[in-house]
Scaffold this motif. Structure first.
Motif, mmCIF file in Angstrom:
data_model
loop_
_atom_site.group_PDB
_atom_site.id
_atom_site.type_symbol
_atom_site.label_atom_id
_atom_site.label_comp_id
_atom_site.label_asym_id
_atom_site.label_seq_id
_atom_site.Cartn_x
_atom_site.Cartn_y
_atom_site.Cartn_z
ATOM 1 N N GLN A 1 22.494 29.384 19.322
ATOM 2 C CA GLN A 1 21.289 29.754 20.071
ATOM 3 C C GLN A 1 20.015 29.075 19.565
ATOM 4 O O GLN A 1 18.933 29.296 20.108
ATOM 5 N N LEU A 2 20.131 28.232 18.523
ATOM 6 C CA LEU A 2 18.963 27.519 17.997
ATOM 7 C C LEU A 2 18.544 26.435 18.991
ATOM 8 O O LEU A 2 19.341 25.559 19.318
ATOM 9 N N PRO A 3 17.297 26.465 19.479
ATOM 10 C CA PRO A 3 16.891 25.513 20.523
ATOM 11 C C PRO A 3 16.996 24.043 20.118
ATOM 12 O O PRO A 3 17.418 23.207 20.923
ATOM 13 N N PHE A 4 16.568 23.721 18.871
ATOM 14 C CA PHE A 4 16.608 22.315 18.466
ATOM 15 C C PHE A 4 16.935 22.224 16.983
ATOM 16 O O PHE A 4 16.312 22.868 16.151
ATOM 17 N N PHE A 5 17.929 21.380 16.665
ATOM 18 C CA PHE A 5 18.345 21.211 15.275
ATOM 19 C C PHE A 5 18.638 19.747 14.999
ATOM 20 O O PHE A 5 19.313 19.071 15.779
ATOM 21 N N ALA A 6 18.106 19.257 13.879
ATOM 22 C CA ALA A 6 18.401 17.902 13.406
ATOM 23 C C ALA A 6 19.092 18.010 12.055
ATOM 24 O O ALA A 6 18.646 18.757 11.184
ATOM 25 N N HIS A 7 20.160 17.257 11.886
ATOM 26 C CA HIS A 7 20.939 17.312 10.647
ATOM 27 C C HIS A 7 20.941 15.934 9.999
ATOM 28 O O HIS A 7 21.303 14.945 10.639
ATOM 29 N N VAL A 8 20.519 15.895 8.729
ATOM 30 C CA VAL A 8 20.531 14.663 7.957
ATOM 31 C C VAL A 8 21.740 14.737 7.037
ATOM 32 O O VAL A 8 21.807 15.589 6.153
ATOM 33 N N THR A 9 22.702 13.839 7.218
ATOM 34 C CA THR A 9 23.981 14.018 6.543
ATOM 35 C C THR A 9 24.723 12.690 6.392
ATOM 36 O O THR A 9 24.495 11.758 7.165
ATOM 37 N N THR A 10 25.593 12.622 5.400
ATOM 38 C CA THR A 10 26.439 11.432 5.258
ATOM 39 C C THR A 10 27.596 11.460 6.246
ATOM 40 O O THR A 10 28.012 10.433 6.759
ATOM 41 N N ASN A 11 28.134 12.657 6.488
ATOM 42 C CA ASN A 11 29.294 12.830 7.361
ATOM 43 C C ASN A 11 29.023 13.894 8.405
ATOM 44 O O ASN A 11 28.360 14.896 8.122
ATOM 45 N N ILE A 12 29.553 13.696 9.606
ATOM 46 C CA ILE A 12 29.564 14.780 10.575
ATOM 47 C C ILE A 12 30.327 15.952 9.958
ATOM 48 O O ILE A 12 31.438 15.790 9.455
ATOM 49 N N ALA A 13 29.715 17.116 9.961
ATOM 50 C CA ALA A 13 30.344 18.320 9.426
ATOM 51 C C ALA A 13 30.145 19.445 10.430
ATOM 52 O O ALA A 13 29.557 19.248 11.505
ATOM 53 N N GLU A 14 30.622 20.628 10.100
ATOM 54 C CA GLU A 14 30.533 21.754 11.037
ATOM 55 C C GLU A 14 29.099 21.984 11.501
ATOM 56 O O GLU A 14 28.839 22.223 12.685
ATOM 57 N N MET A 15 28.139 21.891 10.586
ATOM 58 C CA MET A 15 26.745 22.130 10.955
ATOM 59 C C MET A 15 26.228 21.044 11.898
ATOM 60 O O MET A 15 25.424 21.313 12.797
ATOM 61 N N SER A 16 26.713 19.815 11.691
ATOM 62 C CA SER A 16 26.292 18.704 12.555
ATOM 63 C C SER A 16 26.711 18.932 14.000
ATOM 64 O O SER A 16 26.069 18.410 14.928
ATOM 65 N N MET A 17 27.793 19.668 14.206
ATOM 66 C CA MET A 17 28.325 19.863 15.554
ATOM 67 C C MET A 17 27.394 20.703 16.430
ATOM 68 O O MET A 17 27.575 20.783 17.637
ATOM 69 N N TYR A 18 26.387 21.324 15.800
ATOM 70 C CA TYR A 18 25.389 22.093 16.553
ATOM 71 C C TYR A 18 24.059 21.341 16.645
ATOM 72 O O TYR A 18 23.070 21.877 17.137
ATOM 73 N N ALA A 19 24.046 20.096 16.151
ATOM 74 C CA ALA A 19 22.803 19.337 16.081
ATOM 75 C C ALA A 19 22.470 18.660 17.402
ATOM 76 O O ALA A 19 23.349 18.271 18.172
ATOM 77 N N ASP A 20 21.170 18.502 17.622
ATOM 78 C CA ASP A 20 20.678 17.717 18.747
ATOM 79 C C ASP A 20 20.449 16.268 18.323
ATOM 80 O O ASP A 20 20.575 15.357 19.133
ATOM 81 N N ILE A 21 20.096 16.092 17.049
ATOM 82 C CA ILE A 21 19.935 14.769 16.454
ATOM 83 C C ILE A 21 20.656 14.775 15.113
ATOM 84 O O ILE A 21 20.520 15.708 14.315
ATOM 85 N N VAL A 22 21.424 13.713 14.841
ATOM 86 C CA VAL A 22 22.064 13.534 13.538
ATOM 87 C C VAL A 22 21.522 12.245 12.932
ATOM 88 O O VAL A 22 21.518 11.194 13.585
ATOM 89 N N LEU A 23 21.046 12.338 11.675
ATOM 90 C CA LEU A 23 20.511 11.173 10.983
ATOM 91 C C LEU A 23 21.419 10.812 9.810
ATOM 92 O O LEU A 23 21.795 11.688 9.017
ATOM 93 N N PRO A 24 21.773 9.530 9.662
ATOM 94 C CA PRO A 24 22.651 9.125 8.566
ATOM 95 C C PRO A 24 21.913 9.092 7.228
ATOM 96 O O PRO A 24 20.845 8.482 7.109
ATOM 97 N N ALA A 25 22.495 9.733 6.217
ATOM 98 C CA ALA A 25 21.863 9.828 4.902
ATOM 99 C C ALA A 25 22.551 8.910 3.900
ATOM 100 O O ALA A 25 23.765 8.706 3.942
ATOM 101 N N LYS A 26 21.757 8.370 2.992
ATOM 102 C CA LYS A 26 22.313 7.634 1.868
ATOM 103 C C LYS A 26 23.050 8.614 0.946
ATOM 104 O O LYS A 26 22.662 9.764 0.813
ATOM 105 N N MET A 27 24.103 8.119 0.319
ATOM 106 C CA MET A 27 24.840 8.964 -0.612
ATOM 107 C C MET A 27 24.124 8.996 -1.954
ATOM 108 O O MET A 27 23.718 7.953 -2.481
ATOM 109 N N HIS A 28 24.016 10.202 -2.519
ATOM 110 C CA HIS A 28 23.198 10.390 -3.710
ATOM 111 C C HIS A 28 23.638 9.540 -4.893
ATOM 112 O O HIS A 28 22.821 9.042 -5.649
#
Length: 851
Positions: free
Chosen positions: A496-523
């Motif tokens: 039910q969250l209207p807008f979500f952006a996920h910054v991540t190295t890999n698509i994960a469960e939380m990413s599946m609810y994202a409106d925007i996914v941004l690729p992150a550098k690995m630490h």
């Protein structure tokens, strides 16, 4: 598992090609990642940091022709250059073909578990502008407090993305993952000695280690150092491990106590009872009765006075470095006999007495180490309190061979953000936080009412729109949908969250609810950053630096992303964040204003780490005189900590070590007054049974379990794997191939460990498929009959069960998990005094059905 250099390069190049064309929902993909090794050591060793657990060890990577091919410990590290298996697994993470390569945009408006987001690649400009437009909508509507930042693991560069950026746009909602990690563990230290942090320890001189649910060989808190020290400790110290599972550490210990989950507090009280009733406390540290008579008599209070030959004589206990030991006895301990504890803990009274005597005999060189296993329970704050109070009884607090606060490495303070706020933003920052910290039901007592965080409460608060609704959210380095008790609660919240952006190295469960996914550098390999920690009696700063070029179009989550957002917001008429970034983070050497996210990224890490590389801290520890020298050495450490400085200078109300916590009493009174209730009502609202003065001393609280015993006859318990890189290594084939390094587990499987006696009653054998159900939900697993499991308890490792985590981590990506996620059956509940997530203590009862 070795390939030559040519084949290695071919493998990684092929992996990159696969990643660029991989669909989000592949129907059939070979479940394997290219195996990495290198024959020979020609190349350059470069320093960085592993954050596979909270040990945060300094490492070095061997870089050959732009590829990192091997990992070792950094010899400059306080751990002596030792590491555990986790950083080696990172090689498969960084070259994972399932990594996010480019920004993605959701094209399917429907959100839900198993729903294909139908992501399509987009440019960074489009992605950043889309997020910036959503933030501008909040600014223009005067609703900036409805922006939410959810942080998972982090470096100290989080000061930008997590701490400062939300404030610059007018949001109080920077929510950390801390409460799902270890806040309850810190509770006991703070309300006895005024120290809210992880502990250090003098393992070299320790004579007795009492480990409460702590598997030091496998997980968290100085893992490589403890792995190295264990053999030496075995020669000169005794180790007792309290755990319903025969952990790796328990298998090496002198004594294993397979306790009934959640009964740690009862065992602690019985041990304290024996130490006091038998006169075994450390009289130099604690003190003594002035007449040298022991009035700690079982089932009797210590009297304030006695009548002897017609004279009234006061009974006085003169305390040295502690406060309230007599009150603790009178309020709680007098009745907590080993016989009483035996019925609750499943540990014999005889063995309880033996452990208490052994522990006390070691005196100030005995350590009672409280872990999340003993404290992250619904009423676990008092298990944390009680476990640490045992250190006070034997005088091992800030002592040689004992438990220590330790040292800390210096770093620069963030510049003041307030001059960049207008009146509207200042007003918005005064709004209540979304996690409801400090309210009647969620005290979150990190030094004050509401001083902590209640991470797991965010989901329900979002659904209830209490204290308001969240409209825009960003998450980074996190996967709360998978990693928090009651995963279905987070699934519903994210739907039910209207807008979500996920910054991540890999698509994960939380990413599946994202409106925007941004690729992150690995630490570990691709970014700048630094962390601060303690280990082996040293405080240290360990650096992150790019060892290789970033994968695809990845950027640094904590610096580059907020800078790009600041630039986009400035173009849309809101320039506060960009002015703050450019005014305060100019290049240290040239004074040049950062114009790109890469320049800003480097400027920030140099600015914040400057006190350890500019020579100004050389008198406090290692000698480092330039930024390049820090990059080369990789780590700066303090001088070795010298115990004893904190005695009578604890940051408590009395300055003493508090058995009766005046510090907790003050904070609880303030919390109650803030919420216009009594202290007893505050304890009740926090789901604790204590009333009156009992609430200010360590005491046994009845365990909370969800599910009636008749329907759910087994207690569920979980543990961590030595292969879990903060739960992010499950798309690595190596993780499964060597999973049997965890006692009781099986390679290439996700098993539930059941005692053979219980297995016989249920008619189960090894390899049988079962369904495990609790009042929260269910999962499917396989049976492993194993004597290292306490009867009546079923035990499963946390980490597997991803329904969206790549071709290896998921059976069918987006639809079918590989193994089972424990959080599907762990009840969604809270430890409310600290705000912690209660993932241990036998929270859920379960039933088992053969399928």
């Amino acid at each position: 598992m070795s390939i030559n250099r040519r084949d290695f390069l071919k493998t990684t190049a092929g992996s990159a090609a696969v990643a660029s064309t991989l669909s989000i929902f592949p129907e059939v993909v070979e479940a394997k990642i290219g195996e990495l090794a290198y024959e020979g050591e020609a190349g350059k060793w470069m320093s960085s940091t592993c954050q596979g657990c909270t040990s945060w060890c300094a490492i070095q990577g061997l870089v050959v022709d732009g590829k990192v091919v091997k990992i070792r410990g950094n010899p400059n590290s306080p751990s002596g250059g030792r590491i555990c298996p986790r950083p080696h697994l990172a090689l498969q993470q960084v070259y994972d073909p399932d990594r996010v390569k480019t920004p993605l945009k959701r094209t399917n408006p429907k959100k839900g578990k198993g729903v294909d987001p139908k992501f399509v690649p987009i440019s960074w400009d489009e992605a950043i502008n889309t997020i910036a437009d959503k933030i501008m909508e909040l600014i223009n509507a005067g609703e900036t407090h409805k922006y939410l930042l959810m942080r998972g693991r982090y470096t100290y560069m989080n000061e930008i993305m997590y701490n400062t950026f939300p404030k610059l746009i007018g949001s109080p909602n920077n929510i950390s993952h801390s409460a799902i990690c270890a806040e309850a563990e810190k509770f006991g230290r703070y309300y006895t000695e005024g120290y809210w942090d992880y502990a250090d320890a003098d393992l070299d001189n320790c004579k007795y280690l009492l480990a409460w649910g702590w598997d030091g060989i496998a997980s968290n808190r100085q893992t490589p150092w403890f792995m190295n020290q264990l053999g030496y400790m075995k020669d000169k110290a005794r180790i007792t491990v309290i755990d319903p599972r025969l952990s790796a550490t328990a298998s090496k210990a002198d004594r294993w106590l397979p306790i009934i989950p959640g009964m740690d507090g009862a065992l602690q009280m019985a041990i304290a009872h024996v130490i006091l009733s038998e006169g075994r406390w450390n009289k130099t540290f604690v003190g003594n009765f002035t007449d040298k008579i022991n009035y700690f008599i079982p089932e009797k209070e210590v009297p304030s006075e006695l009548e002897v030959e017609g004279k009234v004589i006061p009974v006085v206990f003169e305390e040295n470095h502690t406060h309230g030991v007599v009150a603790w006895w009178n309020l709680e301990l007098k009745d907590r006999t080993p016989e009483w504890a035996e019925k609750l803990t499943g540990i014999s009274a005889k063995e309880i007495k033996e452990v208490a005597r052994e522990f006390a005999a070691a005196g100030s060189r005995a350590i009672s180490w409280v872990s999340p296993g003993a404290s992250m329970q619904v009423r676990g704050a008092y298990s944390s309190f009680g476990g640490h109070a045992l250190n006070g009884l034997v005088g091992s607090v800030d002592a040689e061979g004992g438990i220590l606060q330790g040292s800390s490495a210096p770093s620069a303070k963030m510049p003041d953000y307030k001059p960049y706020l207008n009146e509207q933003l200042e007003k918005a920052l005064k709004q209540k936080k979304i996690d409801q910290r400090g309210t009647k039901g969620f005290p979150a007592l990190n030094k004050k009412s509401g001083g902590g965080v209640v991470t797991s409460r965010v989901a329900q608060a979002m659904m209830d729109k209490d204290p308001y609704d969240i409209k825009v959210a960003i998450g980074y380095w996190n996967n709360f949908v998978f990693s928090i008790n009651g995963s279905n609660v987070w699934e519903k919240a994210m739907e039910q969250l209207p807008f979500f952006a996920h910054v991540t190295t890999n698509i994960a469960e939380m990413s599946m609810y994202a409106d925007i996914v941004l690729p992150a550098k690995m630490h570990l390999f691709e970014r700048y950053g630094f962390v601060k920690n303690k280990q082996n009696m040293y405080g240290y700063m360990s650096i992150h630096q790019p060892l290789i070029k970033p994968y695809g179009e990845a950027k640094t989550d904590e610096t580059e992303v907020p800078f790009l957002l600041a630039q986009a917001l400035a173009k849309k008429g809101f320039d506060g964040p960009l002015r703050y970034f450019q005014d305060n983070f100019k290049d240290i050497e040239t004074g040049k204003t950062p114009e790109t996210s890469e320049e800003f990224d480097l400027n920030v890490v140099k600015f914040l780490s400057k006190p350890v590389w500019d020579g100004s801290s050389n008198d406090k520890g290692d000698t480092i005189n330039s930024w390049n020298e820090l990059l080369e050495k990789g780590v700066w450490k303090t001088k070795k900590y010298k115990p004893g400085k904190k005695i009578d200078n604890f940051k408590t109300e009395t300055k003493k070590f508090e058995f009766y916590s005046e510090t907790l009493k003050k904070v609880m009174i303030e919390h109650a007054e803030k919420n216009k209730i009594t202290v007893d009502e505050a304890f009740e609202a926090a789901n604790y049974t204590c009333r009156g003065e009992l609430g200010f001393v360590p005491h046994y609280e009845e365990v909370v379990r969800h599910g009636d015993e008749a329907t759910y006859p087994f207690i569920f318990s979980e543990h961590r794997s030595r292969l879990n890189r903060e739960g992010r290594s499950q798309n690595c084939s190596w993780y499964y191939e060597i999973k049997d390094v965890d006692p009781g587990d099986v390679a290439n499987k996700d098993v539930t460990k059941i005692n053979p006696l219980d297995g016989k009653k249920l008619g189960l054998k090894d390899g049988d498929k079962i369904k495990i159900s609790s009042p929260q939900g269910s999962l499917e697993s396989e049976v492993k009959l194993w004597e290292g499991t306490r009867p009546g308890v079923v035990i499963k490792c946390y980490g597997q069960g991803h329904w969206a985590y790549g071709r290896v981590g998921s059976e069918v990506f987006g639809a079918k998990p590989r193994g089972g996620n424990n959080n599907a059956i762990l009840f969604h509940d809270y430890e409310r005094l600290s705000g912690a997530n209660p993932r241990h203590g036998g929270l859920s009862r379960v039933k088992i059905e053969k399928i």
